[in-house]
Write a protein that holds these residues in place. Sequence first.
Motif, PDB file in Angstrom:
ATOM      1  N   UNK A 276       0.282  -1.306   0.278  1.00  0.00           N
ATOM      2  CA  UNK A 276       0.360  -0.506   0.046  1.00  0.00           C
ATOM      3  C   UNK A 276       0.957   1.347   0.001  1.00  0.00           C
ATOM      4  N   UNK A 277       2.330   0.823   0.760  1.00  0.00           N
ATOM      5  CA  UNK A 277       2.407   2.324   0.858  1.00  0.00           C
ATOM      6  C   UNK A 277       3.524   2.679  -0.361  1.00  0.00           C
ATOM      7  N   UNK A 278       3.650   2.276  -1.990  1.00  0.00           N
ATOM      8  CA  UNK A 278       4.289   2.507  -3.098  1.00  0.00           C
ATOM      9  C   UNK A 278       2.594   2.631  -3.899  1.00  0.00           C
ATOM     10  N   UNK A 279       1.641   2.318  -3.320  1.00  0.00           N
ATOM     11  CA  UNK A 279       0.436   2.442  -4.229  1.00  0.00           C
ATOM     12  C   UNK A 279      -0.457   4.003  -4.834  1.00  0.00           C
ATOM     13  N   UNK A 280      -0.739   4.680  -5.776  1.00  0.00           N
ATOM     14  CA  UNK A 280      -1.006   5.835  -5.370  1.00  0.00           C
ATOM     15  C   UNK A 280      -1.684   6.123  -4.406  1.00  0.00           C
ATOM     16  N   UNK A 281      -2.385   8.011  -3.821  1.00  0.00           N
ATOM     17  CA  UNK A 281      -3.378   7.637  -3.178  1.00  0.00           C
ATOM     18  C   UNK A 281      -4.741   7.786  -3.428  1.00  0.00           C
ATOM     19  N   UNK A 282      -5.918   7.081  -2.727  1.00  0.00           N
ATOM     20  CA  UNK A 282      -6.714   6.729  -3.326  1.00  0.00           C
ATOM     21  C   UNK A 282      -7.249   8.672  -3.945  1.00  0.00           C
ATOM     22  N   UNK A 283      -8.490   8.839  -5.144  1.00  0.00           N
ATOM     23  CA  UNK A 283      -8.882   9.734  -5.441  1.00  0.00           C
ATOM     24  C   UNK A 283      -9.605   9.803  -4.711  1.00  0.00           C
ATOM     25  N   UNK A 284     -10.801  10.966  -4.778  1.00  0.00           N
ATOM     26  CA  UNK A 284     -11.847  11.494  -4.047  1.00  0.00           C
ATOM     27  C   UNK A 284     -13.006  10.703  -4.534  1.00  0.00           C
ATOM     28  N   UNK A 285     -13.515  10.187  -5.213  1.00  0.00           N
ATOM     29  CA  UNK A 285     -14.622   8.901  -6.007  1.00  0.00           C
ATOM     30  C   UNK A 285     -14.473   7.956  -4.992  1.00  0.00           C
ATOM     31  N   UNK A 286     -13.073   7.316  -5.557  1.00  0.00           N
ATOM     32  CA  UNK A 286     -12.759   6.197  -4.735  1.00  0.00           C
ATOM     33  C   UNK A 286     -12.385   6.098  -3.388  1.00  0.00           C
ATOM     34  N   UNK A 287     -12.176   7.315  -2.771  1.00  0.00           N
ATOM     35  CA  UNK A 287     -11.917   7.285  -0.968  1.00  0.00           C
ATOM     36  C   UNK A 287     -13.418   7.344  -0.694  1.00  0.00           C
ATOM     37  N   UNK A 288     -14.359   8.206  -1.307  1.00  0.00           N
ATOM     38  CA  UNK A 288     -15.574   8.297  -0.316  1.00  0.00           C
ATOM     39  C   UNK A 288     -16.183   6.906  -0.435  1.00  0.00           C
ATOM     40  N   UNK A 289     -15.740   6.301  -2.400  1.00  0.00           N
ATOM     41  CA  UNK A 289     -16.351   4.898  -2.451  1.00  0.00           C
ATOM     42  C   UNK A 289     -15.557   3.534  -1.532  1.00  0.00           C
ATOM     43  N   UNK A 290     -14.744   3.355  -1.071  1.00  0.00           N
ATOM     44  CA  UNK A 290     -13.826   3.089  -0.138  1.00  0.00           C
ATOM     45  C   UNK A 290     -14.385   3.046   1.408  1.00  0.00           C
ATOM     46  N   UNK A 291     -15.127   4.551   1.904  1.00  0.00           N
ATOM     47  CA  UNK A 291     -14.817   4.549   2.985  1.00  0.00           C
ATOM     48  C   UNK A 291     -16.775   4.975   3.236  1.00  0.00           C
ATOM     49  N   UNK A 292     -17.433   4.527   1.821  1.00  0.00           N
ATOM     50  CA  UNK A 292     -18.834   4.020   2.497  1.00  0.00           C
ATOM     51  C   UNK A 292     -19.295   2.350   2.700  1.00  0.00           C
ATOM     52  N   UNK A 293     -18.042   1.862   2.371  1.00  0.00           N
ATOM     53  CA  UNK A 293     -18.104   0.354   2.475  1.00  0.00           C
ATOM     54  C   UNK A 293     -17.709   0.431   3.782  1.00  0.00           C
ATOM     55  N   UNK A 294     -16.704   0.558   4.827  1.00  0.00           N
ATOM     56  CA  UNK A 294     -15.633   0.539   5.693  1.00  0.00           C
ATOM     57  C   UNK A 294     -16.978   1.160   6.034  1.00  0.00           C
ATOM     58  N   UNK A 295     -18.385   2.835   5.635  1.00  0.00           N
ATOM     59  CA  UNK A 295     -18.943   2.908   7.203  1.00  0.00           C
ATOM     60  C   UNK A 295     -19.950   1.482   7.354  1.00  0.00           C
ATOM     61  N   UNK A 296     -20.556   0.605   6.247  1.00  0.00           N
ATOM     62  CA  UNK A 296     -21.093  -0.233   6.477  1.00  0.00           C
ATOM     63  C   UNK A 296     -20.830  -1.330   7.454  1.00  0.00           C
ATOM     64  N   UNK A 297     -19.307  -1.377   7.528  1.00  0.00           N
ATOM     65  CA  UNK A 297     -19.102  -2.896   8.478  1.00  0.00           C
ATOM     66  C   UNK A 297     -18.878  -2.006   9.906  1.00  0.00           C
ATOM     67  N   UNK A 298     -18.746  -0.322   9.995  1.00  0.00           N
ATOM     68  CA  UNK A 298     -18.797   0.071  11.133  1.00  0.00           C
ATOM     69  C   UNK A 298     -17.088   0.014  11.748  1.00  0.00           C
ATOM     70  N   UNK A 299     -16.024   0.449  10.405  1.00  0.00           N
ATOM     71  CA  UNK A 299     -15.300   0.483  11.112  1.00  0.00           C
ATOM     72  C   UNK A 299     -14.167   1.832  10.762  1.00  0.00           C
ATOM     73  N   UNK A 300     -15.186   2.962  10.616  1.00  0.00           N
ATOM     74  CA  UNK A 300     -14.740   3.845  10.573  1.00  0.00           C
ATOM     75  C   UNK A 300     -14.291   5.001  11.885  1.00  0.00           C
ATOM     76  N   UNK A 301     -12.714   5.863  11.427  1.00  0.00           N
ATOM     77  CA  UNK A 301     -13.020   6.542  13.094  1.00  0.00           C
ATOM     78  C   UNK A 301     -13.618   8.029  12.636  1.00  0.00           C
ATOM     79  N   UNK A 302     -14.245   8.431  14.312  1.00  0.00           N
ATOM     80  CA  UNK A 302     -14.743   9.245  14.147  1.00  0.00           C
ATOM     81  C   UNK A 302     -13.984  10.584  13.816  1.00  0.00           C
ATOM     82  N   UNK A 303     -12.381  10.961  14.129  1.00  0.00           N
ATOM     83  CA  UNK A 303     -11.503  11.646  14.009  1.00  0.00           C
ATOM     84  C   UNK A 303     -11.101  11.845  12.926  1.00  0.00           C
TER      85      UNK A 303
END
Length: 502
Positions: A231-258
């Motif tokens: 993961x350290x040599x992969x490019x950072x996620x773009x905004x759309x990808x970030x929201x999509x990945x974050x939405x999946x982890x939101x369903x799992x309940x693994x997001x950090x409030x901070x």
Amino acid sequence: MLGQTQSVGLNAFAARVVEVQASVGSGLPGFSVTGNPDPSVREARDRVRAAIKNSGFTFPDLKVTVALSPADMPKVGSGFDLSMAVAILAATEQVSSEKLESAIFLGELGLDGNLRPIRGVLPAVIAARQAGYRRAVVPIETVAEAALVEGMDVGGASSLKEVAAWLAGDLVLDNFHRTAAAQPPPIPDMVDVVGQHEARHALEIAAAGAHHVLMTGSPGIGKTMLARRLPGILPPLGLEDSLEVTAIHSLVGELSPGRPLITEPPFVAPHHSSSTTALLGGGTGFARPGAVSKAHRGVLFLDECAEMSAKVLESLREPLEDGEVRVPRRDGVASYPARFQLILAANPCPCAPAHDVDCVCTAVVRRRYLGKLSGPLLDRVDIRVRMDPPGNAALMSGVGESSAEVRARVTAARAAAVERWSEFGWRTNAEVPGAALRQRFRLPPDVLRPIELFLRDGRVTARGADRALRLAWTLSDLRGTDGPVEDDVAQALLYRDRGATW
């Protein structure tokens, strides 16, 4: 008397606005919920009644009916509590109805009237925005997550009382939750890896084109160490990808409030005893995302893959091919995105000595051990690397390149691929269909000569030939050229054979 509010129902990764209507009329006192609710929604009757009373309002001593529409959609979870309570208060004219038409309400109610956080707030708010709503009321703990959606006026409340005061115009809901800012976990650096130049280069190629990798070698040789640094040599996620990945982890309940927004490619490493359900998703009731979906736009690392069940490994074939996972349910098929990079790591045999000369396994045992990795599965793995001990000289040599240096080359190669494929909707070489590579982007005959030889000898399948072409384009991107040459195609074919020990 009738009151109406809006909430959002989740069905796997799909979200849909749900109309919540509360009717209070004459008849025997009672409280019923209709609209295909599951047990957690039916239990909301007791939570909502107690929350209304303990918040200082009056629960009507009449017949109360709450309808959740559309009725054919299964309603799952406790996120409808707040919307149901507000609809009842609006029906009995205990709160103002002026703001109800333009807002959605999400949250679970405690018996004391306090709002509690729920899973899936981000995909719910995204669905509300797509449906034309511009205002959302959520529990205060999830307000940072909901605020990631642009174009939405998000307010966080801690209780039903605050929501009622906001509806009356006496309170402005907070759009910021004061919590300690969480720092993302550090990604290990490639500079820590000693030796293994061939494996390091293979991972760089894999990162540049989003290719799948199989690493074999004795224990302690560095397979896991390398995989955790991908993961350290992969490019950072773009905004759309970030929201999509974050939405999946939101369903799992693994997001950090901070720090709710996930900006780096996720790294998911399930245990080798994981079941098919844990890997693909499912479970009773609401179909939850599995490891392959949590690794979307990131890395799925299967360590000791030869110890995994053959059935579990075979279940990866469809997600690897389609970029999504489909879980059959009673009411339909739950679909989750699953566009991940698969990294497999395995020992060459059960005894796994430090040196092959010390192996006590027969050829049959070695073949059976890695035989769980079937031909169709391995055909989808573009790079196979056999890792050997680095030796004393490598251990005493200087440090290698850092992740930042490798990431710069990977980012440039991915940018070249995006520029080439963007008009067709593909972003990495691994996503390009074989038909496009063989027709629209067909290489000259002399460049394709190695693939023709491999196909003639039966050393590669038609799918394997397509995947070798994708890998050849990645090698070209890393060199900064306009297209592959014969050496790129030959090297891509060698990477498909290298490391096979059975």
